[in-house]
Design an enzyme around this catalytic site. Structure first.
Site, PDB file in Angstrom:
ATOM      1  NE  ARG A  44      -3.349   2.653   2.127  1.00 36.67           N
ATOM      2  CZ  ARG A  44      -4.336   3.236   1.506  1.00 36.67           C
ATOM      3  NH1 ARG A  44      -5.094   2.553   0.683  1.00 36.67           N
ATOM      4  NH2 ARG A  44      -4.594   4.506   1.678  1.00 36.67           N
ATOM      5  CE1 TYR A  69       8.007   2.749  12.397  1.00 38.79           C
ATOM      6  CE2 TYR A  69       8.318   0.404  11.985  1.00 38.79           C
ATOM      7  CZ  TYR A  69       7.494   1.469  12.294  1.00 38.79           C
ATOM      8  OH  TYR A  69       6.158   1.262  12.512  1.00 38.79           O
ATOM      9  CD  GLN A  86     -14.295   6.840  17.026  1.00 37.05           C
ATOM     10  OE1 GLN A  86     -13.730   7.774  16.460  1.00 37.05           O
ATOM     11  NE2 GLN A  86     -15.414   7.002  17.707  1.00 37.05           N
ATOM     12  NE  ARG A  92     -12.660  10.847  18.384  1.00 36.68           N
ATOM     13  CZ  ARG A  92     -13.809  11.508  18.381  1.00 36.68           C
ATOM     14  NH1 ARG A  92     -14.571  11.521  19.462  1.00 36.68           N
ATOM     15  NH2 ARG A  92     -14.210  12.157  17.304  1.00 36.68           N
ATOM     16  N   PRO A 125      -7.185   6.409  21.012  1.00 37.07           N
ATOM     17  CG  PRO A 125      -7.548   6.006  23.288  1.00 37.07           C
ATOM     18  CD  PRO A 125      -7.198   5.319  22.012  1.00 37.07           C
ATOM     19  CG  ASP A 127      -6.524  13.729  24.218  1.00 38.22           C
ATOM     20  OD1 ASP A 127      -5.963  14.755  23.828  1.00 38.22           O
ATOM     21  OD2 ASP A 127      -7.714  13.470  23.957  1.00 38.22           O
ATOM     22  CB  SER A 147      -4.122  15.606  15.927  1.00 38.89           C
ATOM     23  OG  SER A 147      -4.800  14.462  16.371  1.00 38.89           O
ATOM     24  CG  ASP A 152     -12.323  17.385  18.374  1.00 35.54           C
ATOM     25  OD1 ASP A 152     -13.058  16.432  18.607  1.00 35.54           O
ATOM     26  OD2 ASP A 152     -11.097  17.287  18.182  1.00 35.54           O
ATOM     27  CB  SER A 153     -10.855  23.566  17.342  1.00 34.83           C
ATOM     28  OG  SER A 153     -10.625  23.225  18.691  1.00 34.83           O
ATOM     29  NE  ARG A 155     -15.314  16.471  12.729  1.00 35.58           N
ATOM     30  CZ  ARG A 155     -14.882  15.266  13.075  1.00 35.58           C
ATOM     31  NH1 ARG A 155     -14.792  14.925  14.342  1.00 35.58           N
ATOM     32  NH2 ARG A 155     -14.547  14.392  12.141  1.00 35.58           N
ATOM     33  CG  HIS A 179      -9.973  13.754  19.395  1.00 32.38           C
ATOM     34  ND1 HIS A 179     -10.844  14.454  18.589  1.00 32.38           N
ATOM     35  CD2 HIS A 179      -9.730  12.590  18.751  1.00 32.38           C
ATOM     36  CE1 HIS A 179     -11.099  13.741  17.506  1.00 32.38           C
ATOM     37  NE2 HIS A 179     -10.448  12.603  17.580  1.00 32.38           N
TER      38      HIS A 179
HETATM   39  P1  NAD Z   1      -7.133   2.728   8.700  1.00 35.15           P
HETATM   40  O1  NAD Z   1      -7.516   1.362   9.192  1.00 35.15           O
HETATM   41  O2  NAD Z   1      -7.615   3.191   7.379  1.00 35.15           O
HETATM   42  O3  NAD Z   1      -5.547   2.848   8.688  1.00 35.15           O
HETATM   43  C1  NAD Z   1      -4.747   2.415   9.738  1.00 35.15           C
HETATM   44  C2  NAD Z   1      -3.401   2.053   9.127  1.00 35.15           C
HETATM   45  O4  NAD Z   1      -2.495   1.693  10.173  1.00 35.15           O
HETATM   46  C3  NAD Z   1      -3.478   0.858   8.166  1.00 35.15           C
HETATM   47  O5  NAD Z   1      -2.885   1.184   6.920  1.00 35.15           O
HETATM   48  C4  NAD Z   1      -2.693  -0.227   8.903  1.00 35.15           C
HETATM   49  O6  NAD Z   1      -2.027  -1.124   8.022  1.00 35.15           O
HETATM   50  C5  NAD Z   1      -1.715   0.639   9.694  1.00 35.15           C
HETATM   51  N1  NAD Z   1      -1.090  -0.092  10.787  1.00 35.15           N
HETATM   52  C6  NAD Z   1      -1.687  -0.925  11.686  1.00 35.15           C
HETATM   53  N2  NAD Z   1      -0.759  -1.411  12.530  1.00 35.15           N
HETATM   54  C7  NAD Z   1       0.422  -0.862  12.174  1.00 35.15           C
HETATM   55  C8  NAD Z   1       1.743  -0.983  12.669  1.00 35.15           C
HETATM   56  N3  NAD Z   1       2.028  -1.758  13.716  1.00 35.15           N
HETATM   57  N4  NAD Z   1       2.720  -0.308  12.043  1.00 35.15           N
HETATM   58  C9  NAD Z   1       2.460   0.481  10.984  1.00 35.15           C
HETATM   59  N5  NAD Z   1       1.222   0.641  10.469  1.00 35.15           N
HETATM   60  C10 NAD Z   1       0.220  -0.040  11.062  1.00 35.15           C
HETATM   61  O7  NAD Z   1      -7.551   3.754   9.850  1.00 35.15           O
HETATM   62  P2  NAD Z   1      -7.727   5.333   9.686  1.00 35.15           P
HETATM   63  O8  NAD Z   1      -9.148   5.627   9.368  1.00 35.15           O
HETATM   64  O9  NAD Z   1      -6.620   5.849   8.856  1.00 35.15           O
HETATM   65  O10 NAD Z   1      -7.489   5.780  11.219  1.00 35.15           O
HETATM   66  C11 NAD Z   1      -6.190   5.717  11.789  1.00 35.15           C
HETATM   67  C12 NAD Z   1      -6.249   6.216  13.223  1.00 35.15           C
HETATM   68  O11 NAD Z   1      -6.534   7.623  13.231  1.00 35.15           O
HETATM   69  C13 NAD Z   1      -7.344   5.559  14.061  1.00 35.15           C
HETATM   70  O12 NAD Z   1      -6.865   5.302  15.354  1.00 35.15           O
HETATM   71  C14 NAD Z   1      -8.438   6.616  14.077  1.00 35.15           C
HETATM   72  O13 NAD Z   1      -9.291   6.489  15.186  1.00 35.15           O
HETATM   73  C15 NAD Z   1      -7.598   7.862  14.144  1.00 35.15           C
HETATM   74  N6  NAD Z   1      -8.287   9.108  13.801  1.00 35.15           N
HETATM   75  C16 NAD Z   1      -7.908  10.209  14.502  1.00 35.15           C
HETATM   76  C17 NAD Z   1      -8.537  11.413  14.274  1.00 35.15           C
HETATM   77  C18 NAD Z   1      -8.110  12.607  15.079  1.00 35.15           C
HETATM   78  O14 NAD Z   1      -8.740  13.677  15.019  1.00 35.15           O
HETATM   79  N7  NAD Z   1      -7.050  12.522  15.856  1.00 35.15           N
HETATM   80  C19 NAD Z   1      -9.556  11.517  13.316  1.00 35.15           C
HETATM   81  C20 NAD Z   1      -9.893  10.373  12.583  1.00 35.15           C
HETATM   82  C21 NAD Z   1      -9.246   9.163  12.853  1.00 35.15           C
END
Ligand code: NAD
Length: 315
Positions: A44, A69, A86, A92, A125, A127, A147, A152-153, A155, A179
């Site tokens: 990917r 890495y 989620q 979260r 989550p 935080d 982040s 949220d802000s 939004r 968050h």
């Molecule tokens: P997603 O499932 O589309 O992507 C997650 C990615 O992480 C995948 O490509 C997966 O292969 C990769 N991954 C899993 N384990 C891994 C590892 N050990 N090493 C490297 N990569 C690994 O999910 P998403 O929709 O992109 O969401 C990702 C995260 O962001 C979630 O925890 C989600 O809740 C969070 N999120 C945060 C906010 C925010 O405001 N902070 C908003 C939306 C989503």
């Protein structure tokens, strides 16, 4: 910062919906000359790098590639978006164990590479995972940023912009706290064109109930989007780009983020959402909002929710 002047390098860990949206936002804005993508699903990252490089003739030259890495060694910024998102109905905080396990496999190899830049964490989550990144890495607090309540802000500004018929970038308003479900709108500190938002609301006949509805809709917007399309990613991807830009361009920008608390709001040893000054050294300082008594209580309650998760899950 950069070893080569004006050459900046970002490593993205987690090339899912959020990570690839962030990568696209960075390509669109022409930020960072070198952009490396790491994920457990190697194909990917290779495909995404090939796809994203096709955007660069229209934006800015950039070296985008799938990496490891070890590429973090001379990076300025490592952005962590790896982790389970989620599912419909999940909060979260429900993600904590899954994503702490994933995070622990990421932070160590990043640090072992010799990385001495800034961590920006978005996985949920957020935080809790930002706090864990700080703990696992041993980095100074300034160099680990969440982040937090950035999305949220945004939004809230969108919703208030619609309500008061102004552009969302003209609304100065913050969601604060976790968050997540215990976040709150710091309405007492909000303004439009220097005028307190609560005064404008009174003048325009917008009731406190309506403001509370807006706050609720912001709090629940992620659930609404997840129910309809399975995930949220463009908003957070762009929010991460904005924070990255403030770091890489040494802006001293005041942004809503997740910051380590060192006595601010009477809180200690926790990451939580607040405005803060962001520059090339990371999080320069927290801007402690002058919250009302009621908002201060919400901040304390939100911190208590997070502390409980930290105590149960991490400490
Ligand atoms: P997603 O499932 O589309 O992507 C997650 C990615 O992480 C995948 O490509 C997966 O292969 C990769 N991954 C899993 N384990 C891994 C590892 N050990 N090493 C490297 N990569 C690994 O999910 P998403 O929709 O992109 O969401 C990702 C995260 O962001 C979630 O925890 C989600 O809740 C969070 N999120 C945060 C906010 C925010 O405001 N902070 C908003 C939306 C989503």
């Amino acid at each position: 910062m950069s070893k080569i002047q004006n050459h900046q390098k970002v490593v993205l860990v987690g090339d899912g919906a959020v990570g690839s949206s962030y990568a696209f936002a960075m390509a669109q804005q022409g930020i960072a000359e070198e952009f490396v993508i790491v994920d457990v699903v190697k194909d990917r990252t290779v495909g995404d790098a090939l796809d994203l490089e096709d955007a660069t003739p229209f934006t800015a030259p950039k070296n985008i590639y799938s990496g490891e890495y070890s590429d973090c060694k001379d990076a300025d910024l490592v952005v962590i978006t790896a982790g389970a998102p989620q599912k419909p109905g999940e909060t979260r905080l429900d993600l904590v164990n899954k994503n702490l396990n994933i995070l622990s496999t990421i932070v160590k190899p990043v640090v072992d590479s010799g990385f001495d830049g800034i961590f920006l964490v978005a996985a949920n989550p957020v935080d809790i995972l930002t706090y864990a990144t700080w703990k696992f890495s041993g980095f100074p607090k300034e160099k680990v940023i969440g982040s937090g309540i950035s999305l949220d802000s945004a939004r809230l500004r969108v919703a208030l912009g619609k309500k008061f018929n102004v552009s969302p970038d003209s609304v100065d308003a913050y969601i604060m706290g976790e968050h997540g479900d215990s976040e709150f709108a710091a309405y007492s500190t909000a303004s439009i064109g220097t005028k307190p938002l609560l005064d404008i609301a009174k003048e325009e006949g917008v009731s406190t109930d309506e403001l509370a509805e807006i706050e609720d809709s912001v709090r629940n917007k992620a659930y609404e989007i997840i129910n309809k399309k399975g995930a949220t990613f463009y908003g957070v991807g762009t929010a991460l780009m904005r924070i990255s830009k403030a770091i890489l361009r040494d802006e001293n920008a005041v942004l809503p983020v997740g910051a380590y608390m060192d006595g601010e709001y009477g809180l200690n040893d926790i990451y939580i959402g607040t405005p803060a000054v962001i520059n090339g050294q990371g999080l320069n300082r927290v801007i402690e909002s002058p919250l009302s008594d009621d908002e201060m209580k919400k901040m304390t309650d939100s911190a208590t929710t997070l502390k409980k998760v930290l105590t149960d899950g991490l400490k």
